[in-house]
Design an enzyme around this catalytic site. Structure first.
Site, PDB file in Angstrom:
ATOM      1  N   TYR A   1     -13.724   9.355  30.052  1.00  0.00           N
ATOM      2  CA  TYR A   1     -12.312   9.346  29.672  1.00  0.00           C
ATOM      3  C   TYR A   1     -12.043   7.984  29.058  1.00  0.00           C
ATOM      4  O   TYR A   1     -12.033   6.968  29.751  1.00  0.00           O
ATOM      5  CB  TYR A   1     -11.458   9.607  30.917  1.00  0.00           C
ATOM      6  CG  TYR A   1      -9.962   9.558  30.719  1.00  0.00           C
ATOM      7  CD1 TYR A   1      -9.364   9.769  29.487  1.00  0.00           C
ATOM      8  CD2 TYR A   1      -9.121   9.316  31.809  1.00  0.00           C
ATOM      9  CE1 TYR A   1      -8.001   9.734  29.326  1.00  0.00           C
ATOM     10  CE2 TYR A   1      -7.736   9.284  31.666  1.00  0.00           C
ATOM     11  CZ  TYR A   1      -7.188   9.484  30.428  1.00  0.00           C
ATOM     12  OH  TYR A   1      -5.823   9.439  30.270  1.00  0.00           O
TER      13      TYR A   1
ATOM     14  N   LYS B   1     -13.314  12.731  26.878  1.00  0.00           N
ATOM     15  CA  LYS B   1     -11.907  12.963  26.544  1.00  0.00           C
ATOM     16  C   LYS B   1     -11.480  11.823  25.633  1.00  0.00           C
ATOM     17  O   LYS B   1     -11.410  10.663  26.058  1.00  0.00           O
ATOM     18  CB  LYS B   1     -11.055  12.994  27.813  1.00  0.00           C
ATOM     19  CG  LYS B   1      -9.566  13.175  27.565  1.00  0.00           C
ATOM     20  CD  LYS B   1      -8.787  13.127  28.868  1.00  0.00           C
ATOM     21  CE  LYS B   1      -7.298  13.317  28.621  1.00  0.00           C
ATOM     22  NZ  LYS B   1      -6.503  13.246  29.874  1.00  0.00           N
TER      23      LYS B   1
END
Length: 317
Positions: free
Chosen positions: A150, A178
């Protein structure tokens, strides 16, 4: 866009995530503590909406404000409820202290999530060698656990697509990321640098992202209405023109109804996600955040709810 891009979901490894995943959010009571009963109900309702999976301890779940006992309790709750629903779940182990993140990974591996999400250490931006050492340490701690990076826009160390490609080459258990996405040039670089790697983009750009080769979203749209997000996801894969029209409505709604809260009340992304969830009305959630962070005031939620139903009437039929 070339036709072969539209079957890219089938070209991912089996363990790589795809589709629309819903964020677990915390119900906060009047004392400012986690309301565990309401949170449990929220998780169960999210599992029943048809999302491709759920995840806990991203930004919307306020991972940065949880104590370790709260973190463990929430993850165990997510694993139990998602397990009963036979739904894949991911757990975020992100922590400013990299040693604590590694300890979280060690504990959470016993819950058998589909993957574990992590951010890079962020008190001091890590160097290239430190990034490699940190992610390598996660891989050594749980060798069989799929890992998802992330790397949000506010991260102190932002990795390039080339950086991620080098990291992936060295760490076979890194299966996805992400990322904030970008323009057509960014997506062209993504396709070149990260073939067969799961790239998730922001929920409100998913139609554009999917057409350019992205594989799904940890979705802010699902914060507002998980069933609506899944209806749109089906449309994205079957009717690109209609999906683009919905994306334009989503972005207009965010620009006119949601993003102004950022300046008006000096709040962050978690507050915006929580306000949308409260307005969506699909779970026993209010807009309140854990101390010390500010939230969108309760008195704004009814107006936001009306605006959402006006913008997307088909989602509340």
């Amino acid at each position: 866009m070339r036709a072969e891009l539209y079957d890219h979901l089938t070209h991912l490894p089996a363990r790589a995530p795809r589709g629309v995943w819903g964020a677990v959010m915390l119900a906060i009571d009047d004392r400012g503590a986690i309301d565990w009963e309401a949170t449990e109900e929220t998780i169960a309702r999210l599992c029943a909406t048809g999302v491709d999976g759920i995840y806990c301890n991203g930004t919307a779940c306020e991972f940065h404000c949880q104590t370790e006992p709260e973190f463990d309790r929430l993850c165990e709750l997510v694993a139990a409820i998602a397990g009963r629903a036979r739904l894949p779940f991911q757990i975020g182990i992100s922590q400013s202290n990299p040693r604590v993140a590694r300890e979280r990974l060690m504990r959470m591996s016993a819950l058998h999530p589909a993957a574990v999400q992590f951010t890079l250490p962020d008190w001091w931006p890590p160097s290239d060698s430190e990034v490699m050492r940190f992610v390598g340490g996660l891989c050594e701690t749980a060798p069989d656990m799929p890992l998802v990076l992330y790397n949000p826009p506010h991260a102190k160390r932002r990795l390039t697509l080339e950086d991620i490609a080098r990291l992936r080459a060295a760490m076979p258990s890194l299966v996805g990321a992400k990322l904030p996405g970008g323009d057509a040039s960014w997506y062209a670089d993504m396709r070149r640098e990260l073939p067969g790697f799961s790239v998730f983009v922001p929920g409100h750009t998913l139609a554009t992202g999917y057409a350019q080769g992205a594989h799904g979203s940890y979705s802010n749209v699902a914060c507002l209405n998980p069933k609506g997000a899944m209806t749109w996801w089906h449309m994205i894969r079957t009717d690109a023109a209609a999906a683009a029209e919905v994306e334009a409505r989503i972005q207009a709604f965010l620009a006119t109804q949601v993003l102004p809260f950022r300046a008006r009340y000096d709040v962050g992304d978690a507050a915006l996600d929580k306000a949308m969830a409260a307005a969506g009305g699909w779970a026993p959630l209010g807009p309140r955040l854990l101390w010390p962070y500010s939230s969108v005031p309760e008195e704004e939620i009814a107006t936001l709810a009306e605006a959402a139903r006006t913008a997307f009437p088909e989602w509340w039929q």
